[in-house]
Design an enzyme around this catalytic site. Structure first.
Site, PDB file in Angstrom:
ATOM      1  N   ASP A 236       0.295   1.904   8.568  1.00  0.00           N
ATOM      2  CA  ASP A 236      -0.317   1.207   9.706  1.00  0.00           C
ATOM      3  C   ASP A 236       0.523   1.315  10.980  1.00  0.00           C
ATOM      4  O   ASP A 236       0.006   1.099  12.073  1.00  0.00           O
ATOM      5  CB  ASP A 236      -0.521  -0.280   9.394  1.00  0.00           C
ATOM      6  CG  ASP A 236      -1.551  -0.495   8.306  1.00  0.00           C
ATOM      7  OD1 ASP A 236      -2.061   0.497   7.774  1.00  0.00           O
ATOM      8  OD2 ASP A 236      -1.845  -1.665   7.997  1.00  0.00           O
TER       9      ASP A 236
ATOM     10  N   GLY B 179       0.818  -1.218   0.000  1.00  0.00           N
ATOM     11  CA  GLY B 179       0.000   0.000   0.000  1.00  0.00           C
ATOM     12  C   GLY B 179       0.849   1.265   0.000  1.00  0.00           C
ATOM     13  O   GLY B 179       1.948   1.282   0.562  1.00  0.00           O
TER      14      GLY B 179
ATOM     15  N   LYS C 230       8.209   0.574   5.481  1.00  0.00           N
ATOM     16  CA  LYS C 230       7.080   1.395   5.042  1.00  0.00           C
ATOM     17  C   LYS C 230       5.777   0.833   5.560  1.00  0.00           C
ATOM     18  O   LYS C 230       5.610  -0.393   5.561  1.00  0.00           O
ATOM     19  CB  LYS C 230       7.064   1.405   3.505  1.00  0.00           C
ATOM     20  CG  LYS C 230       5.828   2.002   2.902  1.00  0.00           C
ATOM     21  CD  LYS C 230       5.139   1.083   1.900  1.00  0.00           C
ATOM     22  CE  LYS C 230       4.431  -0.068   2.535  1.00  0.00           C
ATOM     23  NZ  LYS C 230       3.522  -0.798   1.653  1.00  0.00           N
ATOM     24  N   THR C 231       4.893   1.596   6.025  1.00  0.00           N
ATOM     25  CA  THR C 231       3.469   1.304   6.156  1.00  0.00           C
ATOM     26  C   THR C 231       2.816   2.373   7.024  1.00  0.00           C
ATOM     27  O   THR C 231       3.309   2.691   8.112  1.00  0.00           O
ATOM     28  CB  THR C 231       3.117  -0.096   6.712  1.00  0.00           C
ATOM     29  OG1 THR C 231       1.693  -0.180   6.818  1.00  0.00           O
ATOM     30  CG2 THR C 231       3.722  -0.416   8.066  1.00  0.00           C
TER      31      THR C 231
ATOM     32  N   ASP D 140       4.996  -7.875   5.214  1.00  0.00           N
ATOM     33  CA  ASP D 140       4.987  -8.975   4.248  1.00  0.00           C
ATOM     34  C   ASP D 140       6.060  -8.777   3.177  1.00  0.00           C
ATOM     35  O   ASP D 140       6.754  -9.719   2.801  1.00  0.00           O
ATOM     36  CB  ASP D 140       3.606  -9.089   3.578  1.00  0.00           C
ATOM     37  CG  ASP D 140       2.562  -9.668   4.535  1.00  0.00           C
ATOM     38  OD1 ASP D 140       2.947 -10.482   5.407  1.00  0.00           O
ATOM     39  OD2 ASP D 140       1.376  -9.311   4.429  1.00  0.00           O
TER      40      ASP D 140
HETATM   41  P1  FBP Z   1       0.719  -1.973   3.708  1.00  0.00           P
HETATM   42  O1  FBP Z   1       0.717  -2.901   4.880  1.00  0.00           O
HETATM   43  O2  FBP Z   1       1.117  -2.606   2.442  1.00  0.00           O
HETATM   44  O3  FBP Z   1       1.520  -0.739   3.994  1.00  0.00           O
HETATM   45  O4  FBP Z   1      -0.756  -1.460   3.461  1.00  0.00           O
HETATM   46  C1  FBP Z   1      -1.512  -0.933   4.481  1.00  0.00           C
HETATM   47  C2  FBP Z   1      -2.915  -0.609   4.055  1.00  0.00           C
HETATM   48  O5  FBP Z   1      -3.031   0.765   3.732  1.00  0.00           O
HETATM   49  C3  FBP Z   1      -3.891  -1.009   5.155  1.00  0.00           C
HETATM   50  O6  FBP Z   1      -4.040   0.019   6.090  1.00  0.00           O
HETATM   51  C4  FBP Z   1      -5.123  -1.348   4.374  1.00  0.00           C
HETATM   52  O7  FBP Z   1      -5.941  -2.274   5.030  1.00  0.00           O
HETATM   53  C5  FBP Z   1      -4.577  -1.938   3.113  1.00  0.00           C
HETATM   54  O8  FBP Z   1      -3.322  -1.348   2.914  1.00  0.00           O
HETATM   55  C6  FBP Z   1      -5.438  -1.682   1.907  1.00  0.00           C
HETATM   56  O9  FBP Z   1      -4.936  -2.416   0.836  1.00  0.00           O
HETATM   57  P2  FBP Z   1      -5.168  -2.085  -0.680  1.00  0.00           P
HETATM   58  O10 FBP Z   1      -4.239  -0.971  -1.035  1.00  0.00           O
HETATM   59  O11 FBP Z   1      -4.742  -3.330  -1.365  1.00  0.00           O
HETATM   60  O12 FBP Z   1      -6.590  -1.724  -0.864  1.00  0.00           O
END
Ligand code: FBP
Length: 565
Positions: free
Chosen positions: A205, A81, A202-203, A176
């Site tokens: 979250d 994300g 990165k994230t 991941d």
């Molecule tokens: P990452 O763990 O890859 O940083 O993504 C986090 C996130 O933004 C979460 O908060 C959310 O649930 C998810 O990605 C949404 O995923 P997508 O971009 O596939 O809709």
């Protein structure tokens, strides 16, 4: 005439911002060994899976002006994300490899890890990079969620790296993606393939953190964007005095964003998934928490308020968790289920194939939630919680409870609601000063770890709460963050997620403050306003409350000052 390529004044002004870099990274450096490592848990299993990477030391950088540097080609991948600051990691990496030697080249693999496998790439030149400095988004090369975990994929990656003379691949990703970075590094070492792999944390979250990673990039900006919006909504609620706003916030698993936003905005109710799990709450207990505030505020003539809910909540309610775990196993690669078209057929199939305990829980759910829980998993086998409308489900359940209280005569208020989901709004915002500096430093630092010959390491920066001149740059073996978890019906090695620590200072602070927020006596709403880029440092460079509280606790501040929240 309208010029579609014209940049906004903020884009133009922001492009000129020069991110700050710790002093040590401005000259030549060498690495200093700090301490040996093991795995986070399941040490023997992890050691057996990562024999070449296991047990390497944590390192820090120190100046070494005698160092000679040579040109090196590097490849970079954005994975998962979006998170504000990704472009600055790449610009820091670019400046770092060029600082190392002007003949160095940076290649960007397109669309995430699949770009490495499918050999889709571009050379990132100065002109391209300059267009993206200090800008939000991942659009410079795009991102993706393709899993990089099979040998044929690693071999395809090696093929293109050897063709382009790439010495190292930098993977910018969450838990991941960095798990995959570690697998790639291990494979290349085992096969004696001379390609290094470095990760960057990165994230939005905020759950990729541990004793060596203080904060994942993007968390600072995203939580500030959501807090601005929550503050605006609270001002609207307090002005109109007629709506309860239920706000679901991103954070696929951990509740760090929700907790941080609560500390910034002081909502009436804030649900923390980790607390729900620890107290073994059922959904009815979550409803109690909300209803209690609604009733007390109605008694004070206040039929309005705000409720913050983390998007991962359902997975933390024990009976829902067990249901979701069984659904994950049942639906993993289930061709029969995928062939079913009609919703009612899917519903009956699931009910018939679940254990009786989980089927009973499944039956109690509103149909729209039951359906959302069976939607496609992401590539890592996770339920896509961003697509599950938990806030709407809670509204329905609170309404039901209030109607019972009304009949009993214990509730006389009005309950009009609005629901919101804040997630994608924050992921590509212009990075805050903190994220701009932090990301640039992470990228620049990655180039140094590569030049030092490290592989299977994450680029890390310590002391991030303090000003950049106090930051310490270094690296930590990714394998030291791993444990074994069940995914897609199998036990696999993954980086251990950092959930909200119920003994940690941020949660303790919330616990101390929130009783006053939920009552009807006084409105305590706080209004953080938008991120500022220009102006006094106490406004523009302010760190998240989470980083402040965790740093204060780590550095032994005797009394964490809740008044600073
Ligand atoms: P990452 O763990 O890859 O940083 O993504 C986090 C996130 O933004 C979460 O908060 C959310 O649930 C998810 O990605 C949404 O995923 P997508 O971009 O596939 O809709």
């Amino acid at each position: 005439m309208f010029d579609e390529n014209k940049k906004s004044p903020l884009q133009v002004a922001r492009a000129t911002y020069q991110p700050k870099l710790p002093e040590v990274l401005k000259g030549n450096v060498r690495i200093k060994v700090i301490g040996q490592t093991e795995a986070a848990e399941d040490k023997e299993a992890i050691k057996a899976l990562f024999p070449k990477s296991y047990g390497k030391p944590v390192v820090e950088l120190e100046p070494d002006d005698t160092k000679e540097t040579i040109a090196m080609n590097v490849g970079v991948i954005l994975s998962g994300g979006q998170a504000p600051g990704g472009h600055n990691v790449i610009s820091g990496l670019y400046d770092g490899v060029k600082h190392n030697h002007p003949d160095s080249k940076l290649y960007g693999f397109l669309g995430g890890p699949s770009g490495l496998i499918d050999h889709k790439y571009i050379e990132l030149t100065g002109d391209i990079i300059d267009n993206f400095r200090n800008m939000g988004g991942f659009d410079i090369i795009g991102s993706g969620r393709t899993k990089l975990e099979e040998e044929w994929q690693f071999d395809k990656g090696a093929e293109i790296c050897q063709k382009l003379g790439i010495k190292a691949i930098v993977i910018i990703g969450g838990d991941d993606s960095n798990t995959n970075a570690c697998m790639l590094a291990e494979y290349y070492q085992q096969k004696n393939i001379d390609i290094q792999v470095i990760g960057c944390p990165k994230t939005i979250d905020g759950d990729l953190k541990n004793e060596n990673i203080e904060i994942s990039f993007g968390f600072d900006t995203a939580s500030k964007v959501y807090s601005e919006l929550i503050g605006n909504i609270q001002r609207d609620a307090a002005s109109a005095r007629k709506y309860w706003h239920f706000i679901r916030l991103m954070g696929r698993s951990a509740s760090h964003i929700t907790l941080e936003c609560a500390l910034q905005t002081h909502p009436n109710v804030c649900v923390i998934s980790e607390e729900v799990a620890a107290k073994q709450w059922h959904l009815s207990n979550v409803i109690d928490l909300i209803v209690d505030s609604v009733v007390r505020r109605a008694d004070a003539g206040k039929n309005f308020g705000t409720v913050l809910v983390p998007e991962g909540l359902l997975e933390f309610v024990p009976d829902m968790r067990s249901l979701i775990a069984e659904l994950n196993e049942l639906l993993a690669d289930n061709k029969k289920f995928k062939m079913l078209k009609a919703d009612d057929e899917k519903y009956s199939y699931v009910l018939k194939n679940l254990s009786s305990k989980n089927a009973a829980v499944y039956e109690t759910l509103p149909l729209f939630i039951a359906k959302q829980l069976t939607m496609d998993r992401d590539d890592h086998g996770n339920v896509q919680v961003s697509l599950i409308e938990t806030e709407k489900m809670l509204i329905e359940m609170v309404k039901k409870r209030l109607s019972i209280l009304k009949e009993e005569g214990t509730y006389k208020g009005k309950f009009k609601t609005l629901s919101h989901f804040f997630g994608y709004e924050g992921r590509c915002a212009f990075p805050s000063n903190f994220d701009a500096d932090y990301c640039y430093t992470l990228g620049f630092n990655a180039s140094v770890l590569i030049a030092e010959g490290l592989t299977g390491y994450m680029s890390i920066i310590h002391n991030t709460y303090y000003s950049v001149d106090k930051w310490i740059a270094g690296g930590v073996p990714i394998v030291s963050m791993m444990n074994m978890e069940r995914r897609n019906g199998k036990d696999v090695p993954v980086i251990k997620k950092a959930l909200v620590d119920l003994k940690g200072a941020p949660y303790k602070c919330l616990e101390a403050l929130r009783p006053a927020w939920s009552s009807g006596d006084k409105d305590n709403f706080a209004f953080p306003g938008p991120i500022q880029f220009f102006g006094p440092s106490e406004v523009c460079d302010r760190r998240t409350r989470t980083l402040y509280l965790e740093t204060a606790m780590r550095d032994g501040e005797e009394n964490v000052d809740n008044a600073k929240i």
